[in-house]
Motif scaffolding. Structure first.
Motif, short mmCIF file in Angstrom:
data_model
loop_
_atom_site.label_atom_id
_atom_site.label_comp_id
_atom_site.label_asym_id
_atom_site.label_seq_id
_atom_site.Cartn_x
_atom_site.Cartn_y
_atom_site.Cartn_z
N GLU A 19 2.28 2.01 -3.29
CA GLU A 19 1.29 2.66 -4.13
C GLU A 19 1.23 4.16 -3.84
O GLU A 19 1.09 4.99 -4.73
CB GLU A 19 -0.09 2.07 -3.89
CG GLU A 19 -0.35 0.74 -4.59
CD GLU A 19 -1.75 0.26 -4.27
OE1 GLU A 19 -1.92 -0.94 -4.08
OE2 GLU A 19 -2.66 1.12 -4.19
N VAL B 274 -2.03 3.85 6.96
CA VAL B 274 -1.10 2.76 6.69
C VAL B 274 0.14 2.86 7.57
O VAL B 274 0.61 1.87 8.14
CB VAL B 274 -0.69 2.77 5.20
CG1 VAL B 274 0.44 1.79 4.95
CG2 VAL B 274 -1.90 2.42 4.34
N LYS C 296 0.83 -1.20 0.00
CA LYS C 296 0.00 0.00 0.00
C LYS C 296 0.87 1.25 0.00
O LYS C 296 0.60 2.23 -0.71
CB LYS C 296 -0.92 0.02 1.22
CG LYS C 296 -2.10 -0.93 1.12
CD LYS C 296 -2.99 -0.74 2.34
CE LYS C 296 -4.14 -1.74 2.35
NZ LYS C 296 -4.94 -1.65 3.59
#
Length: 324
Positions: free
Chosen positions: A34, A52, A31
């Motif tokens: 990304e 996150v 994540k």
DNA sequence: GTTATTTGACCTAG
DNA sequence: CTAGGTCAAATAAC
């Protein structure tokens, strides 16, 4: 979810948990990868209590905790600071006790002589709220921690001398998100602590942050009740006296978690764990008993607690508590 | 005057 | 030897 119901766990079980944590961590790394190309996402994540980055931090903490607590190299790890029945302050060993009998020293008996707290029952929580857990704490130290931007504050139970309560907690701002705090509870309260109802310290409370939750490892995230709607912004009630037995130069103390914060104490007093559940948790952990996840349910509905708890994430609630 | 907090020193585990 | 947990004298706050 799998929970603490199965404690005490076997070594393979803990190893599995540690591995699971790391696997989950990989998901977060993906994540994060990304997000790297999208600064706005990163910004948003950093401001999120459940982003996150925060979750990754918690994941690493938990994985390490599981790893260390289970002593994965195969040697069994026996707690050395187990639950003790309340004892009077005078009922302690001679000064050299800690040196002659380190393994079983239950309480510090000499300045600087103590068992590392990791050996006691430990509960780690991440939170951004500044609310009272119903216990009376007194600050006794503050340290700069290596590789950490923020100092760690040390609190002990105000009833330590009065009732021999060995509970302590550490409060430290997290580096990843300074508005969040990592609170480590050590030991359990053996004091008869019912002096006041939980309250919230509102001064540092960000009412715009509506993500405070208590979960305590339950599967269902609690409602996001606004702090301001649950508690009036009042400070503490008059402090009951702490009747510590006379101990030479020891001074009497007041029970005052309300006055913990000072201009010097950036973290201020904050607590988030409801008193009764905490007792249950600690006892259960120390006694290596089974812990019902129900014991971790927040009294939020009745007391209006709002906790930002990484355990609100279903996948991580299991790893919130750092055993021994 | 009493109590809480601060902070450098002390001490131990790793 | 270092880092971190605790002590306790000094100081601040009430």
């Amino acid at each position: 979810m799998e929970s603490f119901l199965s404690w005490p766990e076997s070594l393979p079980s803990r190893r599995t948990k540690a591995l699971q944590e790391l696997r989950n961590g990989k998901v977060f790394v993906d994540k994060l990868q990304e997000m790297l190309g999208r600064p706005e996402k990163i910004e948003f994540d950093l401001q999120s209590d459940n982003g996150v980055v925060v979750q990754m931090m918690g994941m690493f903490d938990n994985a390490l905790s599981v790893y260390h607590s289970s002593n994965l190299n195969g040697n069994p790890h026996y707690p050395t600071n187990n639950v003790r029945s309340p004892r009077s302050w005078d009922d302690q060993k001679p000064k050299d006790y800690c040196k002659s009998n380190r393994i079983v020293t239950p309480v510090k008996t000499k300045r600087g002589c103590y068992n590392r707290r990791k050996s006691a029952s430990t509960i780690v929580k991440m939170t951004s709220t500044l609310i009272d857990d119903g216990y009376a704490w007194r600050k006794y130290g503050q340290k700069t921690i290596l590789n950490s931007k923020h100092q760690r504050n040390y609190y002990r139970c105000s009833h330590k001398f009065e009732q021999g309560c060995q509970a302590t907690k550490q409060v430290q701002k997290t580096d990843s998100k300074p508005s969040n705090y990592k609170i480590t509870y050590n030991g359990l309260h053996t004091c008869n602590n019912s002096q006041r109802a939980p309250q919230i310290y509102m001064e540092d409370l960000d009412l715009n942050d509506n993500s405070f939750l208590i979960s305590f490892g339950t599967n269902t995230p609690m409602e996001n009740n606004k702090v301001g709607t649950c508690f009036p912004p009042v400070k503490h009630t008059p402090k009951p006296k702490e009747n510590r037995p006379s101990l030479g130069s020891l001074k009497h103390e007041q029970v005052s978690s309300a006055n913990y914060h000072t201009p010097y104490d950036p973290i201020m007093e904050l607590s988030q764990v409801p008193s009764e559940p905490m007792s249950v948790i600690s006892y259960a952990l120390d006694c290596e008993d089974m812990v019902s996840s129900g014991a971790f349910s927040s009294p939020c509905s009745t007391h209006g607690y709002e906790i930002d708890d990484i355990s609100e994430n279903h996948e991580y609630g299991d790893f919130l508590f750092d055993l021994w």
